[in-house]
Design a protein around this motif. Structure first.
Motif, PDB file in Angstrom:
ATOM      1  N   GLN A  38       0.910  -1.252   0.136  1.00  0.00           N
ATOM      2  CA  GLN A  38       0.014   0.035  -0.150  1.00  0.00           C
ATOM      3  C   GLN A  38       0.876   1.122  -0.080  1.00  0.00           C
ATOM      4  O   GLN A  38       1.920   1.326   0.672  1.00  0.00           O
ATOM      5  CB  GLN A  38      -1.193   0.126   1.356  1.00  0.00           C
ATOM      6  CG  GLN A  38      -1.921   1.055   1.289  1.00  0.00           C
ATOM      7  CD  GLN A  38      -3.118   0.888   2.170  1.00  0.00           C
ATOM      8  OE1 GLN A  38      -2.775   0.578   3.374  1.00  0.00           O
ATOM      9  NE2 GLN A  38      -4.198   1.329   1.933  1.00  0.00           N
ATOM     10  N   ARG A  86      -6.058   4.825  12.376  1.00  0.00           N
ATOM     11  CA  ARG A  86      -7.374   5.194  11.472  1.00  0.00           C
ATOM     12  C   ARG A  86      -8.611   5.471  12.292  1.00  0.00           C
ATOM     13  O   ARG A  86      -9.473   6.274  11.684  1.00  0.00           O
ATOM     14  CB  ARG A  86      -7.500   3.854  10.435  1.00  0.00           C
ATOM     15  CG  ARG A  86      -8.294   2.671  11.234  1.00  0.00           C
ATOM     16  CD  ARG A  86      -8.483   1.565  10.186  1.00  0.00           C
ATOM     17  NE  ARG A  86      -7.282   1.007   9.404  1.00  0.00           N
ATOM     18  CZ  ARG A  86      -7.136   1.342   8.184  1.00  0.00           C
ATOM     19  NH1 ARG A  86      -8.107   1.916   7.405  1.00  0.00           N
ATOM     20  NH2 ARG A  86      -6.100   0.955   7.576  1.00  0.00           N
ATOM     21  N   SER A 146     -10.614   8.686  10.462  1.00  0.00           N
ATOM     22  CA  SER A 146     -11.692   8.373   9.913  1.00  0.00           C
ATOM     23  C   SER A 146     -12.662   9.610   9.989  1.00  0.00           C
ATOM     24  O   SER A 146     -13.650  10.017   9.180  1.00  0.00           O
ATOM     25  CB  SER A 146     -12.206   7.195  10.284  1.00  0.00           C
ATOM     26  OG  SER A 146     -11.467   6.118   9.619  1.00  0.00           O
ATOM     27  N   GLY A 165      -5.599   5.215   7.025  1.00  0.00           N
ATOM     28  CA  GLY A 165      -7.068   5.303   6.750  1.00  0.00           C
ATOM     29  C   GLY A 165      -7.627   6.545   6.007  1.00  0.00           C
ATOM     30  O   GLY A 165      -8.795   6.597   6.251  1.00  0.00           O
ATOM     31  N   GLU A 208      -9.175   8.242   3.370  1.00  0.00           N
ATOM     32  CA  GLU A 208     -10.173   7.671   2.219  1.00  0.00           C
ATOM     33  C   GLU A 208     -10.861   8.886   1.449  1.00  0.00           C
ATOM     34  O   GLU A 208     -11.409   8.749   0.415  1.00  0.00           O
ATOM     35  CB  GLU A 208     -11.230   6.938   3.140  1.00  0.00           C
ATOM     36  CG  GLU A 208     -10.569   5.678   3.448  1.00  0.00           C
ATOM     37  CD  GLU A 208     -11.710   4.715   3.974  1.00  0.00           C
ATOM     38  OE1 GLU A 208     -12.724   4.973   3.961  1.00  0.00           O
ATOM     39  OE2 GLU A 208     -11.593   3.505   4.548  1.00  0.00           O
ATOM     40  N   THR A 209     -10.612  10.200   2.071  1.00  0.00           N
ATOM     41  CA  THR A 209     -11.338  11.559   1.283  1.00  0.00           C
ATOM     42  C   THR A 209     -10.618  12.408   1.138  1.00  0.00           C
ATOM     43  O   THR A 209      -9.584  12.634   1.889  1.00  0.00           O
ATOM     44  CB  THR A 209     -12.727  11.815   2.224  1.00  0.00           C
ATOM     45  OG1 THR A 209     -12.306  12.321   3.518  1.00  0.00           O
ATOM     46  CG2 THR A 209     -13.546  10.538   2.474  1.00  0.00           C
ATOM     47  N   GLY A 228      -3.785   5.234   2.471  1.00  0.00           N
ATOM     48  CA  GLY A 228      -5.213   4.799   2.501  1.00  0.00           C
ATOM     49  C   GLY A 228      -5.773   4.535   1.258  1.00  0.00           C
ATOM     50  O   GLY A 228      -5.097   4.697   0.124  1.00  0.00           O
ATOM     51  N   TYR A 229      -6.944   4.211   1.368  1.00  0.00           N
ATOM     52  CA  TYR A 229      -7.647   3.832  -0.013  1.00  0.00           C
ATOM     53  C   TYR A 229      -7.902   4.700  -1.080  1.00  0.00           C
ATOM     54  O   TYR A 229      -8.059   4.907  -2.324  1.00  0.00           O
ATOM     55  CB  TYR A 229      -8.986   3.244   0.197  1.00  0.00           C
ATOM     56  CG  TYR A 229      -9.004   1.823   0.542  1.00  0.00           C
ATOM     57  CD1 TYR A 229      -7.888   1.209   1.059  1.00  0.00           C
ATOM     58  CD2 TYR A 229     -10.303   1.088   0.680  1.00  0.00           C
ATOM     59  CE1 TYR A 229      -7.694  -0.104   1.265  1.00  0.00           C
ATOM     60  CE2 TYR A 229     -10.142  -0.185   0.945  1.00  0.00           C
ATOM     61  CZ  TYR A 229      -8.827  -0.980   1.518  1.00  0.00           C
ATOM     62  OH  TYR A 229      -8.906  -2.187   1.818  1.00  0.00           O
ATOM     63  N   PHE A 230      -7.842   6.392  -0.439  1.00  0.00           N
ATOM     64  CA  PHE A 230      -7.908   7.590  -1.361  1.00  0.00           C
ATOM     65  C   PHE A 230      -6.749   7.400  -2.364  1.00  0.00           C
ATOM     66  O   PHE A 230      -7.181   7.491  -3.503  1.00  0.00           O
ATOM     67  CB  PHE A 230      -7.712   8.417  -0.501  1.00  0.00           C
ATOM     68  CG  PHE A 230      -7.588   9.751  -1.429  1.00  0.00           C
ATOM     69  CD1 PHE A 230      -9.005  10.646  -1.679  1.00  0.00           C
ATOM     70  CD2 PHE A 230      -6.569  10.493  -1.773  1.00  0.00           C
ATOM     71  CE1 PHE A 230      -8.954  11.659  -2.588  1.00  0.00           C
ATOM     72  CE2 PHE A 230      -6.666  11.799  -2.506  1.00  0.00           C
ATOM     73  CZ  PHE A 230      -7.723  12.363  -2.972  1.00  0.00           C
ATOM     74  N   ARG A 262      -5.868   1.028  -3.281  1.00  0.00           N
ATOM     75  CA  ARG A 262      -5.838  -0.273  -2.628  1.00  0.00           C
ATOM     76  C   ARG A 262      -4.583  -0.831  -2.453  1.00  0.00           C
ATOM     77  O   ARG A 262      -3.753  -0.742  -3.408  1.00  0.00           O
ATOM     78  CB  ARG A 262      -6.969  -1.021  -3.219  1.00  0.00           C
ATOM     79  CG  ARG A 262      -8.460  -0.152  -3.368  1.00  0.00           C
ATOM     80  CD  ARG A 262      -9.343  -1.229  -3.862  1.00  0.00           C
ATOM     81  NE  ARG A 262      -9.675  -2.481  -2.928  1.00  0.00           N
ATOM     82  CZ  ARG A 262     -10.599  -2.320  -1.911  1.00  0.00           C
ATOM     83  NH1 ARG A 262     -11.261  -1.336  -1.710  1.00  0.00           N
ATOM     84  NH2 ARG A 262     -10.612  -3.563  -1.131  1.00  0.00           N
TER      85      ARG A 262
END
Length: 882
Positions: free
Chosen positions: A643, A804, A808, A838, A840-841, A858-860, A863
């Protein structure tokens, strides 16, 4: 005499043999001439004849032959000169000469007998005179030897008289003085080899002319005996002693030139001393001196051996007296009827008396005054009568002050020649402390030392008894509650072991107060407890007790002015299984209660759980998963995903985090949530972690060689608690870096707060060793481990990773923003970087940038991807830009 010698020579056989040879040659020449033969020159004939006779018969034979031929030649010459005078023919003359020779031989032999007799008489007279002279000289020598022998006997008698009545240490000076005075030696030294120091000598007598010198000790290497002792026999040096041993400093200032030394050899063939005689003149009459020395050698041996034996005996007596006086054990002699004959100070001390004399005087009846149980005295005396000895006889006694103690006695009977018992002798040891220790060990074998609760062994014993009772009565119902404290390790590590121990003690008391009288509360191990609830009517009784325990433990514990909250996971099982079958063993029942407790802990609902067969199936499945995990590495079922970690300021890739995945052949991808805790619990996390570290370093180096990333990008690898506890962790990481060729600065190790706090004692050293290698260190999931900030700053940490759970809610909750801001400020003050997990935004990223966060993960951005996916992502720059 000259005439006789000449005549004697004429009548010797060689002479006449040569004469006859000469006559034969002359006759042969004349016969040849008469027969008309030409004859060689007479001189040639003479030479050859003489040479032949000389070679065959010797000088005398050749000489006589030459004389005969010479006469013949003279005759021939005369015949030529005076033919009328010498008219006879040579042959006739030869016969005449032969007759004259024969007549002369006969006459000479007859008349020479008297001359030979006279000669022999004269010769015999001369020999007799010579023999008389020799006999006179021999008699003179015998007289001298007789005088010397008488003198030696007188000397020996004097020495024997002077030394015969002297023994012990006085013998050696007496012998040295008389040897010196009698034999005329300047120095006489008697020395012994020091028994305890074989490399040193000690003089027993040191005589110098008319006085004794002070006895001394010498190093063996600096003495004359060492230089002359290799033969182990008497050594004699007549002269030039100092020239032979110039390196012996002891001879430099001593005017001596000769030496006699005799090693004193014991009956065991050991050299135990030396007798040395030194003089400033060369030695005379050495045979007499050697005889005297050898005569006294045996006496010196005897005195030296007696001296050493007496010294050894005194030493042994002192040793055994010291042992008797200073022994820790009591030593005694006592009569069979119970009186002490002797005792050492240790026995008096054990029995409480001030001295052995006081003990002997006051303790006159062992059976009544000493034994707590007089019957044991009877047992003791009976064993002594039957066996004559006793060993390890343990009993209780009264000390003088009335205190009761335990003793152990070893004793034997001593008999006279008729077999009658004279007395007992033996030793006594105070074993009171041992008995107390044995009782304590027995207690510790069944009770927990910290809480004083029954331990696992006693609990299982009581549980087995309850099962046996239930088998006899089918209507009996009882339950087992298995308890495990939640978060006890965190409390123990953060507040210290002393607080943790006090928590266990207080918790034990609460458990006792929560159950009924007759129920058994036990500490099984660590923070695990069990309760045996007997004589219950139904399941509800057990669950009520479990709920009461949960409510009691929910109340705060006051420990060292701190309120500590805890809870317990409780599993319950009954003596009847869900199938209605009665348990056969306590271990099975306790195992199922443990299974129910673990199910309660994993469910996280905080309420007791009753055991059923489904739990067993779940745990069997978990066991199968563990077996599969053990083979996952060798079957190459594990793989890594990576990641991105992105710099929030430059929007460039700053690093990767390696995430392990398990591709099970039947189950497919297994979630790390399932197998990582199992790996940590079983210890499989150690080989898995090593594989992850090696694979991640290899991949990172491969990307570098392919120029996909720059030299500042890092690879983050998680280190579990089991790995961190290994002493060889640092060496293992260093070897992997060398093996893969990856620079240490490109490796970042992520360690959770809990792991560091759990291994706080060794964490500082290991972290510093890793830092010294150049490896970056990161605290993972910061904010969830309840770590002390004062302790945190003691570690060489480079990066904090915000959990995270705090990242979050950013953008929605103000309080979370304050927590994140506090963590970032803390990191900046401690000169650390911050990574937010974490992400994501976009809102979270913007807020993190505003708060000063350095990196995001993070996933932003992306992945987790495998190595090929990361390669394509980098080449195509497919991760989201800010």
């Amino acid at each position: 005499m000259i005439r006789y010698r000449i005549r004697q020579m004429f009548y010797q056989a060689p002479f006449w043999m040569g004469g006859l040879m000469g006559l034969l040659m002359v006759i042969s020449i004349e016969v040849a001439k008469q027969l008309g033969f030409q004859v060689p020159v007479p001189f040639l004939i003479m030479g050859l004849t003489v040479m032949l006779c000389a070679n065959l018969g010797g000088l005398k034979t050749g000489l006589s032959c030459a004389v005969v031929i010479a006469i013949y030649i003279i005759y021939l010459a005369g015949k030529q000169l005076f033919p009328n005078v010498l008219s006879p023919e040579p042959l006739q003359v030869s016969f005449i000469i032969s007759l004259i020779f024969l007549a002369a031989i006969l006459l000479g032999k007859t008349s020479d007998k008297n001359q030979a007799l006279i000669y022999r008489l004269k010769t015999t007279e001369n020999e007799l005179k010579k023999r008389l002279l020799e006999l006179a000289e021999t008699n003179a020598l015998l007289d001298q030897e007789n005088q010397e022998r008488q003198q030696a006997e007188a000397t020996l008698k004097s020495l024997l008289l002077e030394t015969s009545s002297v023994t012990g240490l006085e013998f050696f000076p007496t012998l040295a003085r008389h040897l010196g005075q009698t034999l005329g030696f300047r120095y006489v030294i008697v020395s012994e080899v020091i028994p305890d120091s074989p490399e040193r000598l000690r003089t027993l007598a040191f005589w110098e002319e008319n006085r004794f010198l002070e006895n001394q000790e010498f190093d063996w290497d600096k003495t004359l005996p060492k230089e002359v002792n290799s033969t182990r026999i008497l050594t004699l040096i007549h002269d030039q002693l100092q020239e032979r041993f110039p390196y012996l400093l002891s001879l430099v200032d001593v005017p001596v030139v000769s030496y006699i030394g005799l090693p004193i050899i014991s009956r065991s063939e050991q050299i135990i001393g030396y007798l040395c005689l030194l003089h400033d003149q060369p030695i005379k009459n050495e045979s007499r001196i050697q005889s005297l020395i050898h005569i006294f050698a045996g006496r010196i041996v005897a005195e030296l051996e007696r001296k050493q034996a007496e010294a050894a005996q005194k030493k042994a007596e002192a040793k055994y007296r010291s042992i008797f006086e200073n022994a820790i054990e009591g030593i005694f002699q006592s009569t069979p009827d119970g009186r002490y004959l002797s005792a050492n100070p240790a026995l008096a001390r054990i029995y409480g008396y001030h001295s052995p004399e006081e003990l002997i005087q006051n303790l006159t009846n062992i059976s009544e005054q000493l034994y707590v149980n007089p019957k044991q005295r009877q047992e003791f005396c009976q064993s002594m009568a039957e066996q004559g000895k006793i060993s390890g006889f343990e009993y209780q006694i009264y000390r003088q002050d009335g205190q009761i103690i335990w003793i152990s006695e070893n004793s034997r009977a001593v008999y006279d020649q008729d077999g009658n018992t004279l007395y007992y002798e033996g030793t006594v040891e105070d074993i009171t402390q041992r008995k107390i220790a044995e009782e304590k060990l027995l207690y510790n074998a069944f009770y927990d030392e910290l809480t004083s609760l029954p331990n696992r062994a006693l609990f299982i014993n009581r549980l087995q008894q309850s099962l046996a009772h239930a088998q006899r009565r089918s209507d009996t119902l009882f339950a087992v509650l298995y308890l495990d404290l939640d978060r006890f390790k965190v409390i123990n590590d953060s507040l210290g072991h002393a607080v943790g121990n006090q928590l266990l003690v207080d918790l034990s008391q609460r458990l006792i107060n929560s159950v009924r009288d007759g129920d058994t509360v036990a500490r099984l191990n660590g923070d695990e407890f069990a309760v045996l609830v007997e004589d219950i009517q139904d399941v509800q009784d057990a669950t009520q007790i479990a709920e009461r325990i949960s409510m009691t433990l929910a109340q705060p514990f006051q420990l060292e002015q701190q309120e500590v909250f805890t809870s317990a996971s409780i599993g319950i099982t009954f003596n009847f299984q869900s199938t209605g079958r009665l348990y056969e063993s306590a271990e099975e029942l306790l195992r199922d209660a443990d299974t129910a407790m673990r199910h309660a802990k994993y469910s996280g609902q905080g309420c007791p759980q009753l055991f059923d067969q489904r739990m067993q199936k779940n745990f069997r499945g978990r066991l199968q998963l563990e077996m599969d995990l053990r083979r996952a590495i060798e079957r190459q079922e594990l793989l890594l995903n990576y990641q991105l970690i992105v710099s929030l300021s430059t929007e460039e890739i700053a690093g990767f985090e390696a995430l392990v995945r398990w591709n099970h052949p039947q189950r497919g991808l297994v979630s790390p949530v399932q197998f990582i805790p199992l790996a940590e619990e079983t210890g499989l996390i150690v080989p898995i972690g090593e594989w992850v570290l090696r694979t991640a370093c290899q991949q990172m180096r491969q990307w570098q060689l392919e120029h996909l990333i720059n030299s500042n990008v890092t690879m983050s690898v998680n280190v579990a608690g089991r790995q961190f506890a290994q002493l060889k962790l640092v060496n293992m990481i260093h070897e992997i870096l060398l093996e893969t060729g990856l620079d240490a600065k490109n490796l970042r190790l992520e360690i959770t707060e809990g792991v560091i706090m759990e291994h706080f004692e060794t964490a500082t050293t290991q972290l510093q060793q890793l830092r010294d290698l150049g490896i970056q260190l990161s605290i993972d999931d910061f904010g969830t481990g309840y770590s002390s900030l004062s302790r945190l700053q003691q570690f060489p940490i480079d990066i904090l990773k915000i959990d995270r759970s705090f990242v979050s809610p950013l953008g929605n909750q103000v309080e979370n923003r304050e927590i994140v801001e506090t963590i970032i400020n803390l990191a900046v003050n401690l000169k650390m970087s911050v990574v937010a997990e974490g992400v994501e935004t976009l809102e979270q990223i913007l807020e993190l940038k505003q708060l000063g966060c350095h990196y995001g993960q993070g996933y932003f951005f992306s992945r987790p991807l495998d190595s090929e996916g990361i390669k394509q992502l980098i080449l195509n720059r497919q991760f989201k830009a800010l």
